[in-house]
Design a protein around this motif. Structure first.
Motif: not given
Ligand SMILES: Nc1ncnc2c1ncn2[C@@H]1O[C@H](COP(=O)(O)OP(=O)(O)OP(=O)(O)O)[C@@H](O)[C@H]1O
Ligand SMILES: [Mg+2]
Lengths: 225, 250
Positions: B108-109, B111-113, B115, B161
């Motif tokens: 999740x992190x 992909x979203x943070x 990218x 991350x």
């Protein structure tokens, strides 16, 4: 079979298709359109209320207060019979859609707001600690969980809405119930026809309840503590 | 240059001063363990480093990101995000995302943070899960995992991350005793790999083992600071002695 019961059976079968047609052509679209638009409005209203943006959240609260504090039928009459005197003319069907949408939006916003609040603060913090923005956390972490929490109460609203759309009859939409009234006026068989109307509502709601069960099962694949 | 520099950090909740001027320096690759009585401000300190709480004053610099906090002045959101992404947080109660599988939690992190493309994120997530011994549970949802497994996913997620620094807030205190070991083992391995970490814990034996340096916090100030042998063996402060005898006593 006696002549009388034969006549009743005849009326029943003759009216079944017109009633079903009114249900499928008006009750179902009225319900679906109003519910989808209403959910969007509910989500926006819930988010605005949670955002604490001064003027906007005040407007949202005012809107919810008005809609929840007045009868739906009065709201429909204001939209359809009242607004024309201000020069705002809205056709019967869109007027009903507006009325039901506003209603779903207000009640739904309370459901969604409560669901969002019920998600533990740790979920926000875990999202933030991964570097997500507020919007990302909301969209990817909080709302999916809130959706699961709100499926049962929103399904109840949805099924109530199916039945509430019968109020559209009062603003001249010939949906299922209004169609029943027309048939009663022609046949003078209120007991038979209104029971038949009830039966068709029952069928619609049962089909929807099955769909609701499926949706709930889909969301039950994970467990929200 | 030190990887982490904290100067004059304070945090006040309403009238209550919880952190009263914390100074910290941490070199790359070293492990700092924080101990102290309940309510002394340990969690608040970690949360400030991850900017889950906004400090009232002081400066925090981690890697090449940093913020000077001064009561009242707003911090820029971009600075907050940048500072936050320097550290990965492991929570006492895991806080895994219940609607995502272990693998998705660790992707999740990225992909979203960060990218990162999905495929790359998946590959790295699998590697991280393997590192914490959970590659076979990648498709399990959190509620299908034991507490120890959940916390290990939490550790993999915190690392996902690529943070400069890992923060652990009592990572084993929500666990049944028999599950504590598997989690401590993972943290120990990370320490041996040379990860930079700050660990709040009540496991004194573990603290002694992994720490390069220990600090004791009480009532929002650092009471004593030193290598484990010194702090446990010959503490200088009376308050340290009291705390240690109380915690060793039970
Ligand atoms: N959001 C908050 N609002 C008000 N007070 C808070 C808040 N968070 C923490 N505190 C207070 O700050 C003090 C320090 O709390 P903190 O959680 O940092 O302690 P701790 O050292 O982690 O304790 P423990 O070992 O029990 O986890 C406590 O007195 C607590 O009540
Ligand atoms: Mg704590």
């Amino acid at each position: 079979m006696s002549d009388h019961s034969e006549r009743l059976w005849q009326i029943f079968t003759d009216s079944f298709l017109p009633l079903l047609h009114a249900g499928v052509a008006f009750t179902v679209p009225l319900t679906l359109i109003s519910f989808v638009l209403g959910l969007l409005l509910a989500l926006v209203t819930a988010l605005v209320r949670l955002s604490d943006i001064p003027v906007l959240s005040w407007i949202a609260r005012f809107y919810v207060w008005i809609i929840r504090g007045t009868p739906l039928i009065v709201q429909l009459f204001i939209i359809f019979y009242g607004l024309p005197s201000l020069g705002i003319l809205i056709n019967a069907f869109p007027a009903a859609v507006i009325g039901f949408t506003l209603s779903v939006g207000a009640y739904g916003s309370e459901i969604i707001r409560a669901a969002i609040i019920s998600i533990p603060r740790g979920q926000w913090e875990a999202a933030y600690s991964l570097g997500q923005t507020r919007l990302q956390a909301l969209r990817r972490i909080i709302l999916p969980q809130a959706a699961r929490v709100s499926v049962p109460p929103l399904s109840n609203s949805f099924i109530s809405l199916v039945k509430d759309t019968s109020l559209a009859a009062t603003v001249t939409v010939i949906e299922l119930f209004a169609k029943g009234q027309q048939i009663v006026a022609a046949t003078y068989e209120p007991m038979l026809i209104y029971c038949e109307v009830a039966l068709i509502y029952l069928i619609l709601c049962t089909v929807l309840a099955v769909l609701q069960r499926r949706l709930e099962r889909y969301y039950e694949r994970f467990d929200v503590r | 240059m030190a990887m982490i520099e904290v100067r004059g950090l304070t945090k006040t909740f309403g009238e209550v001063a919880v952190l009263k001027g914390i100074d910290l320096t941490l070199e790359r690759g070293s492990v700092l363990v924080i101990i102290g009585p309940s309510g002394s401000g340990k969690s608040t300190l970690l949360r400030c480093l991850n900017v889950l709480e906004t400090p009232s004053s002081g400066t925090i610099a981690i890697g090449n990101a940093g913020i000077a906090f001064a009561g009242g002045t707003r911090v820029r959101q971009a600075d907050v995000l940048q500072l936050r992404r320097q550290s990965g947080m492991v929570f006492q109660a895991y806080h895994l995302f219940p609607h995502m599988t272990a693998l998705q939690n660790v992707m999740e992190g990225q992909i979203t943070s960060l990218r990162r493309p999905k495929e790359e994120a998946r590959e790295r997530a699998m590697r991280l899960l393997a590192k914490v011994g959970l590659e076979t549970r990648a498709d399990s949802y959190p509620h299908q995992l034991s507490g120890g497994q959940q916390q290990r996913v939490g550790i993999a997620r915190a690392m996902s991350i690529d943070p400069q620094l890992l923060l652990f807030d009592e990572p084993t205190s929500a666990l049944d005793p028999e599950l504590v070991r598997e989690v401590l083992k993972v943290i120990r391995e990370l320490a041996q790999e040379g990860r930079t970490m700050i660990v709040v814990t009540h496991e004194m034996k573990f603290a002694r083992e992994v720490a390069d340096r220990i600090i004791l916090i009480d009532e929002g100030v650092i009471v004593e600071e030193g290598p484990p042998e010194q702090l446990f063996g010959s503490p200088k402060q009376e308050r340290t002695r009291q705390f240690l005898s109380r915690i060793m006593g039970d």
